[in-house]
Scaffold this motif. Structure first.
Motif, PDB file in Angstrom:
ATOM      1  N   ASP A 231     -42.176  53.496   4.354  1.00 18.80           N
ATOM      2  CA  ASP A 231     -41.548  52.564   5.291  1.00 18.80           C
ATOM      3  C   ASP A 231     -42.660  51.924   6.116  1.00 18.80           C
ATOM      4  N   TRP A 232     -42.273  50.993   6.993  1.00 23.00           N
ATOM      5  CA  TRP A 232     -43.284  50.274   7.765  1.00 23.00           C
ATOM      6  C   TRP A 232     -44.019  51.183   8.745  1.00 23.00           C
ATOM      7  N   ASP A 233     -43.306  52.150   9.315  1.00 27.44           N
ATOM      8  CA  ASP A 233     -43.972  53.088  10.223  1.00 27.44           C
ATOM      9  C   ASP A 233     -45.028  53.906   9.484  1.00 27.44           C
ATOM     10  N   HIS A 234     -44.665  54.322   8.271  1.00 26.75           N
ATOM     11  CA  HIS A 234     -45.610  55.081   7.455  1.00 26.75           C
ATOM     12  C   HIS A 234     -46.831  54.224   7.122  1.00 26.75           C
ATOM     13  N   LEU A 235     -46.589  52.944   6.781  1.00 29.69           N
ATOM     14  CA  LEU A 235     -47.695  52.040   6.479  1.00 29.69           C
ATOM     15  C   LEU A 235     -48.612  51.872   7.690  1.00 29.69           C
ATOM     16  N   GLN A 236     -48.016  51.684   8.868  1.00 27.67           N
ATOM     17  CA  GLN A 236     -48.818  51.544  10.081  1.00 27.67           C
ATOM     18  C   GLN A 236     -49.663  52.782  10.334  1.00 27.67           C
ATOM     19  N   SER A 237     -49.082  53.957  10.093  1.00 23.84           N
ATOM     20  CA  SER A 237     -49.809  55.204  10.295  1.00 23.84           C
ATOM     21  C   SER A 237     -51.004  55.311   9.350  1.00 23.84           C
ATOM     22  N   LEU A 238     -50.799  54.936   8.082  1.00 26.05           N
ATOM     23  CA  LEU A 238     -51.887  54.992   7.101  1.00 26.05           C
ATOM     24  C   LEU A 238     -53.000  54.014   7.451  1.00 26.05           C
ATOM     25  N   LEU A 239     -52.619  52.820   7.902  1.00 24.89           N
ATOM     26  CA  LEU A 239     -53.617  51.809   8.252  1.00 24.89           C
ATOM     27  C   LEU A 239     -54.333  52.171   9.561  1.00 24.89           C
ATOM     28  N   SER A 240     -53.570  52.758  10.480  1.00 27.54           N
ATOM     29  CA  SER A 240     -54.167  53.152  11.758  1.00 27.54           C
ATOM     30  C   SER A 240     -55.298  54.154  11.552  1.00 27.54           C
ATOM     31  N   ALA A 241     -55.143  55.022  10.557  1.00 24.16           N
ATOM     32  CA  ALA A 241     -56.195  56.003  10.254  1.00 24.16           C
ATOM     33  C   ALA A 241     -57.480  55.306   9.806  1.00 24.16           C
ATOM     34  N   GLN A 242     -57.349  54.060   9.321  1.00 23.06           N
ATOM     35  CA  GLN A 242     -58.516  53.278   8.910  1.00 23.06           C
ATOM     36  C   GLN A 242     -58.888  52.225   9.960  1.00 23.06           C
ATOM     37  N   GLU A 243     -58.330  52.400  11.173  1.00 22.76           N
ATOM     38  CA  GLU A 243     -58.612  51.519  12.310  1.00 22.76           C
ATOM     39  C   GLU A 243     -58.168  50.076  12.054  1.00 22.76           C
ATOM     40  N   ILE A 244     -57.046  49.933  11.359  1.00 24.36           N
ATOM     41  CA  ILE A 244     -56.457  48.614  11.096  1.00 24.36           C
ATOM     42  C   ILE A 244     -55.147  48.510  11.861  1.00 24.36           C
ATOM     43  N   ASP A 245     -54.993  47.469  12.657  1.00 30.32           N
ATOM     44  CA  ASP A 245     -53.786  47.243  13.443  1.00 30.32           C
ATOM     45  C   ASP A 245     -52.841  46.297  12.706  1.00 30.32           C
ATOM     46  N   VAL A 246     -51.547  46.483  12.940  1.00 32.55           N
ATOM     47  CA  VAL A 246     -50.517  45.644  12.321  1.00 32.55           C
ATOM     48  C   VAL A 246     -49.807  44.857  13.415  1.00 32.55           C
ATOM     49  N   PHE A 247     -49.666  43.543  13.209  1.00 28.36           N
ATOM     50  CA  PHE A 247     -48.994  42.668  14.169  1.00 28.36           C
ATOM     51  C   PHE A 247     -47.843  41.956  13.458  1.00 28.36           C
ATOM     52  N   TYR A 248     -46.715  41.818  14.172  1.00 32.45           N
ATOM     53  CA  TYR A 248     -45.543  41.184  13.585  1.00 32.45           C
ATOM     54  C   TYR A 248     -45.228  39.867  14.280  1.00 32.45           C
ATOM     55  N   ARG A 249     -44.753  38.905  13.500  1.00 31.27           N
ATOM     56  CA  ARG A 249     -44.199  37.673  14.070  1.00 31.27           C
ATOM     57  C   ARG A 249     -42.683  37.786  13.990  1.00 31.27           C
ATOM     58  N   MET A 250     -42.030  37.700  15.147  1.00 30.79           N
ATOM     59  CA  MET A 250     -40.597  37.965  15.235  1.00 30.79           C
ATOM     60  C   MET A 250     -39.797  36.662  15.202  1.00 30.79           C
ATOM     61  N   ASP A 251     -38.634  36.726  14.561  1.00 29.66           N
ATOM     62  CA  ASP A 251     -37.700  35.609  14.605  1.00 29.66           C
ATOM     63  C   ASP A 251     -37.112  35.494  16.008  1.00 29.66           C
ATOM     64  N   VAL A 252     -37.080  34.290  16.551  1.00 31.65           N
ATOM     65  CA  VAL A 252     -36.651  34.095  17.936  1.00 31.65           C
ATOM     66  C   VAL A 252     -35.197  34.514  18.130  1.00 31.65           C
ATOM     67  N   GLU A 253     -34.333  34.211  17.179  1.00 32.75           N
ATOM     68  CA  GLU A 253     -32.905  34.496  17.317  1.00 32.75           C
ATOM     69  C   GLU A 253     -32.563  35.942  16.988  1.00 32.75           C
ATOM     70  N   THR A 254     -33.035  36.418  15.842  1.00 32.42           N
ATOM     71  CA  THR A 254     -32.652  37.762  15.400  1.00 32.42           C
ATOM     72  C   THR A 254     -33.567  38.858  15.922  1.00 32.42           C
ATOM     73  N   GLN A 255     -34.767  38.464  16.385  1.00 27.23           N
ATOM     74  CA  GLN A 255     -35.774  39.425  16.835  1.00 27.23           C
ATOM     75  C   GLN A 255     -36.156  40.407  15.734  1.00 27.23           C
ATOM     76  N   ARG A 256     -36.083  39.921  14.509  1.00 26.64           N
ATOM     77  CA  ARG A 256     -36.533  40.719  13.370  1.00 26.64           C
ATOM     78  C   ARG A 256     -37.864  40.171  12.863  1.00 26.64           C
ATOM     79  N   PRO A 257     -38.719  41.031  12.339  1.00 27.96           N
ATOM     80  CA  PRO A 257     -40.029  40.543  11.866  1.00 27.96           C
ATOM     81  C   PRO A 257     -39.882  39.639  10.646  1.00 27.96           C
ATOM     82  N   VAL A 258     -40.585  38.517  10.667  1.00 26.25           N
ATOM     83  CA  VAL A 258     -40.573  37.589   9.542  1.00 26.25           C
ATOM     84  C   VAL A 258     -41.992  37.281   9.054  1.00 26.25           C
ATOM     85  N   GLY A 259     -42.985  37.758   9.792  1.00 26.14           N
ATOM     86  CA  GLY A 259     -44.371  37.551   9.401  1.00 26.14           C
ATOM     87  C   GLY A 259     -45.212  38.738   9.818  1.00 26.14           C
TER      88      GLY A 259
END
Length: 303
Positions: free
Chosen positions: A182-210
């Motif tokens: 899942d995305w949390d798992h992906l963030q955890s794996l990348l964080s161990a390599q000092e890589i940050d994840v940033f999301y672009r959110m949809d203004v209306e739904t507030q769901r990530p689209v980028g």
């Protein structure tokens, strides 16, 4: 065929780098005095003043082909492809020059164009990097060019700056996406390599689209790292991993069920086949005595 964009450092410096060298061949130009480098620079600079509010008016692209395509990539073909690429990208009614550098195994041309067009309007291209990659893919299919570059052939030791960081993040993403559930798992794996994840959110739904990825002071959109690293493509990969995990769990459960049945089955067979002790195990003497008694009774009845 691939395209790569470079950040602007000014018309004078870029044109000097592109044209003022022995291996440079001017293939095409529009709206500038191509016979003289100084005059050409003045023409670009004069047109940019028509719209002084445009930031980074100088655009610099490199179009490259595989060494396997060298036989068909003469100067006429490269000039034609550069024109078609610009037209498909939406770069029209503006100044540009196309220059071929004959200094590498792979044929490539430098294209410099003005982001202020002939009418003084800004040349704005929506999702420029993504559209550029799509155009290269389409043209490669239509003309039969070799598609892109095999990442296993990239000389990582020769990379520097943003290119080095981009390829590094790409490698880490590929490795993390082999197992991410899942995305949390992906963030955890990348964080161990000092890589940050940033999301672009949809203004209306507030769901990530980028999605974008950062390491140190550098930050890249997913599309800038590779078309397979857009939010939707990564989400598909994660859902596929989840599907594989469910299949593995299902198979493991089936194996456990089979093992339990194999353990229970011998006990059932033993229960069915069990008999009273000694039923078939009478001593031979007892069996013989019984047979004699039967014969003696039979003889008596006959008399």
């Amino acid at each position: 065929m691939i395209a790569k964009g470079f950040k602007g450092i000014g018309f004078a410096s870029t044109l000097n780098y592109v044209l003022n060298r022995k291996d440079a061949h001017l293939l095409d130009s529009k709206g500038v005095r191509a016979y003289n480098l100084r005059a050409m620079t003045k023409d670009f600079e004069r047109q940019r003043t028509l719209r002084p509010g445009v930031r980074n008016p100088m655009a610099h692209m490199v179009l490259s082909w595989s060494p396997d395509d060298r036989d068909q990539m003469d100067q006429k073909m490269m000039r034609h492809c550069a024109r078609e690429y610009l037209d498909r990208l939406g770069v029209k009614d503006t100044q540009y020059v196309t220059v071929y550098h004959d200094n590498t195994e792979h044929p490539h041309v430098h294209v410099v164009y003005n982001r202020v067009d002939n009418q003084g309007k800004g040349v704005h291209i929506s999702r420029e990097w993504y559209n550029s990659a799509q155009i290269c893919r389409q043209m490669s299919e239509e003309y039969g060019f070799t598609r892109g570059t095999n990442r296993s052939q990239i000389n990582r030791a020769a990379l520097k700056g943003r290119d080095q960081q981009r390829i590094s993040i790409s490698d880490e993403l590929d490795q993390a996406l082999d197992t991410a559930q899942d995305w949390d798992h992906l963030q955890s794996l990348l964080s161990a390599q000092e890589i940050d994840v940033f999301y672009r959110m949809d203004v209306e739904t507030q769901r990530p689209v980028g999605v974008a990825f950062g390491k140190g002071k550098m930050k890249f959109k997913g599309t800038a790292i590779g078309t397979r690293f857009t939010f939707n493509e990564i989400d598909k990969r994660i859902r596929f991993n989840q599907h594989l995990s469910r299949l593995r769990e299902q198979r493991q459960e089936e194996k456990r069920s089979e093992q339990r049945e194999q353990m229970v089955l011998p006990q059932k067979e033993q229960h069915v086949l069990s008999r009273p002790a000694g039923f078939y195990d009478k001593p031979r003497q007892i069996i013989k005595r019984g047979m004699r008694q039967k014969r003696s009774r039979g003889m008596g009845m006959g008399m």
